[in-house]
Design a protein around this motif. Structure first.
Motif, PDB file in Angstrom:
ATOM      1  N   LEU A   5       0.839  -1.202   0.000  1.00 56.55           N
ATOM      2  CA  LEU A   5       0.000   0.000   0.000  1.00 56.55           C
ATOM      3  C   LEU A   5       0.874   1.253   0.000  1.00 56.55           C
ATOM      4  O   LEU A   5       0.644   2.184  -0.781  1.00 56.55           O
ATOM      5  CB  LEU A   5      -0.938   0.010   1.214  1.00 56.55           C
ATOM      6  N   ASN A   6       1.893   1.263   0.855  1.00 52.02           N
ATOM      7  CA  ASN A   6       2.799   2.418   0.897  1.00 52.02           C
ATOM      8  C   ASN A   6       3.485   2.632  -0.445  1.00 52.02           C
ATOM      9  O   ASN A   6       3.602   3.764  -0.921  1.00 52.02           O
ATOM     10  CB  ASN A   6       3.843   2.241   2.009  1.00 52.02           C
ATOM     11  N   THR A   7       3.921   1.551  -1.076  1.00 49.40           N
ATOM     12  CA  THR A   7       4.553   1.636  -2.387  1.00 49.40           C
ATOM     13  C   THR A   7       3.574   2.183  -3.426  1.00 49.40           C
ATOM     14  O   THR A   7       3.927   3.048  -4.225  1.00 49.40           O
ATOM     15  CB  THR A   7       5.059   0.244  -2.828  1.00 49.40           C
ATOM     16  N   ALA A   8       2.342   1.668  -3.401  1.00 50.14           N
ATOM     17  CA  ALA A   8       1.325   2.116  -4.361  1.00 50.14           C
ATOM     18  C   ALA A   8       1.014   3.601  -4.186  1.00 50.14           C
ATOM     19  O   ALA A   8       0.821   4.322  -5.171  1.00 50.14           O
ATOM     20  CB  ALA A   8       0.053   1.287  -4.204  1.00 50.14           C
ATOM     21  N   ILE A   9       0.992   4.061  -2.939  1.00 43.80           N
ATOM     22  CA  ILE A   9       0.731   5.482  -2.682  1.00 43.80           C
ATOM     23  C   ILE A   9       1.870   6.333  -3.235  1.00 43.80           C
ATOM     24  O   ILE A   9       1.636   7.348  -3.896  1.00 43.80           O
ATOM     25  CB  ILE A   9       0.523   5.735  -1.169  1.00 43.80           C
ATOM     26  N   LYS A  10       3.107   5.884  -2.989  1.00 43.69           N
ATOM     27  CA  LYS A  10       4.271   6.628  -3.491  1.00 43.69           C
ATOM     28  C   LYS A  10       4.286   6.681  -5.015  1.00 43.69           C
ATOM     29  O   LYS A  10       4.693   7.672  -5.606  1.00 43.69           O
ATOM     30  CB  LYS A  10       5.565   6.003  -2.976  1.00 43.69           C
ATOM     31  N   GLU A  11       3.854   5.578  -5.644  1.00 42.34           N
ATOM     32  CA  GLU A  11       3.845   5.512  -7.112  1.00 42.34           C
ATOM     33  C   GLU A  11       2.585   6.140  -7.705  1.00 42.34           C
ATOM     34  O   GLU A  11       2.400   6.122  -8.908  1.00 42.34           O
ATOM     35  CB  GLU A  11       3.953   4.053  -7.562  1.00 42.34           C
ATOM     36  N   ASP A  25      -0.399   5.000  -7.676  1.00 42.45           N
ATOM     37  CA  ASP A  25      -1.202   3.961  -8.318  1.00 42.45           C
ATOM     38  C   ASP A  25      -2.554   3.929  -7.599  1.00 42.45           C
ATOM     39  O   ASP A  25      -2.726   3.254  -6.587  1.00 42.45           O
ATOM     40  CB  ASP A  25      -0.491   2.606  -8.222  1.00 42.45           C
ATOM     41  N   GLU A  26      -3.523   4.664  -8.133  1.00 39.20           N
ATOM     42  CA  GLU A  26      -4.803   4.854  -7.461  1.00 39.20           C
ATOM     43  C   GLU A  26      -5.572   3.543  -7.293  1.00 39.20           C
ATOM     44  O   GLU A  26      -6.125   3.274  -6.224  1.00 39.20           O
ATOM     45  CB  GLU A  26      -5.646   5.879  -8.245  1.00 39.20           C
ATOM     46  N   LEU A  27      -5.606   2.716  -8.337  1.00 40.89           N
ATOM     47  CA  LEU A  27      -6.338   1.453  -8.280  1.00 40.89           C
ATOM     48  C   LEU A  27      -5.799   0.548  -7.178  1.00 40.89           C
ATOM     49  O   LEU A  27      -6.540   0.068  -6.322  1.00 40.89           O
ATOM     50  CB  LEU A  27      -6.265   0.730  -9.628  1.00 40.89           C
ATOM     51  N   ARG A  28      -4.479   0.335  -7.198  1.00 45.16           N
ATOM     52  CA  ARG A  28      -3.841  -0.532  -6.196  1.00 45.16           C
ATOM     53  C   ARG A  28      -4.021   0.014  -4.788  1.00 45.16           C
ATOM     54  O   ARG A  28      -4.360  -0.724  -3.865  1.00 45.16           O
ATOM     55  CB  ARG A  28      -2.342  -0.656  -6.479  1.00 45.16           C
ATOM     56  N   SER A  29      -3.775   1.318  -4.620  1.00 46.36           N
ATOM     57  CA  SER A  29      -3.842   1.883  -3.267  1.00 46.36           C
ATOM     58  C   SER A  29      -5.265   1.823  -2.713  1.00 46.36           C
ATOM     59  O   SER A  29      -5.457   1.463  -1.546  1.00 46.36           O
ATOM     60  CB  SER A  29      -3.291   3.309  -3.226  1.00 46.36           C
ATOM     61  N   SER A  30      -6.266   2.117  -3.521  1.00 45.24           N
ATOM     62  CA  SER A  30      -7.638   2.069  -2.999  1.00 45.24           C
ATOM     63  C   SER A  30      -8.061   0.634  -2.693  1.00 45.24           C
ATOM     64  O   SER A  30      -8.716   0.379  -1.678  1.00 45.24           O
ATOM     65  CB  SER A  30      -8.619   2.725  -3.970  1.00 45.24           C
ATOM     66  N   ALA A  85     -10.448  -5.362 -12.275  1.00 43.67           N
ATOM     67  CA  ALA A  85      -9.061  -4.948 -12.039  1.00 43.67           C
ATOM     68  C   ALA A  85      -8.725  -5.029 -10.549  1.00 43.67           C
ATOM     69  O   ALA A  85      -7.635  -5.484 -10.169  1.00 43.67           O
ATOM     70  CB  ALA A  85      -8.843  -3.528 -12.552  1.00 43.67           C
ATOM     71  N   GLU A  86      -9.663  -4.624  -9.695  1.00 41.85           N
ATOM     72  CA  GLU A  86      -9.441  -4.727  -8.248  1.00 41.85           C
ATOM     73  C   GLU A  86      -9.305  -6.191  -7.840  1.00 41.85           C
ATOM     74  O   GLU A  86      -8.476  -6.539  -6.996  1.00 41.85           O
ATOM     75  CB  GLU A  86     -10.589  -4.068  -7.473  1.00 41.85           C
TER      76      GLU A  86
END
Length: 154
Positions: free
Chosen positions: A12-18, A20-25, A84-85
């Motif tokens: 999640l932290n990585t997705a937020i930094k990148e 990546d809205e789909l992954r983080s949500s 996708a989710e």
């Protein structure tokens, strides 16, 4: 914190930094479902990796069902989002059994149940008791039940 839960948190932290809205949500919703499960009941507890995996499986199933509902309701863009989710969550689940592998396991269980005296369609419960621990997390319950019914009827 369990290994799987900490991996989800790190991802999640990585997705937020990148950004990546789909992954983080998706990971946020999954982590909140895990937290909800931890505080359910009389007292707060830490979930094991197996319990975390069950929560992820349940969340992935919700995504599949929602994608089907949106597709039937004429909202293809929302259905794609749900699919996708589901794919994001599938990365955290064990590899699913193929149809041939599942049928082989079910066939073995049917033989075991027959050896124990269970026959015909009424043997469904006995066979499911044998199969479920063997395929836990690797095949959806509906698929397992369908394979058992098919082999018991045939």
């Amino acid at each position: 914190m369990t290994n799987l839960k900490s991996k989800l948190q790190d991802d999640l932290n990585t997705a937020i930094k990148e950004r990546d809205e789909l992954r983080s949500s998706t990971l946020r919703l999954t982590l909140s479902a895990i937290t909800k499960e931890e505080v359910a009941g009389k007292e707060k507890r830490e979930l094991s990796d197996d319990e975390v995996q069950k929560v992820i499986t349940r969340e992935a199933k919700k995504r599949r069902e929602a994608a089907d509902a949106f597709a039937q309701g004429g909202r293809p863009e929302q259905a794609e989002r749900e699919k996708a989710e589901g794919e994001v969550l599938a990365a955290y689940l064990p590899k699913q059994l193929g149809d041939a592998e599942l049928e082989q396991i079910v066939a073995q269980a049917v033989e075991e149940a027959r050896a124990a005296g269970a026959e015909g369609p009424r043997a469904m419960g006995a066979v499911m008791k044998i199969v479920n621990p063997k395929v836990a997390g690797q095949a959806e319950g509906g698929r397992v039940a369908a394979a058992v019914k098919k082999l018991l009827a045939g």
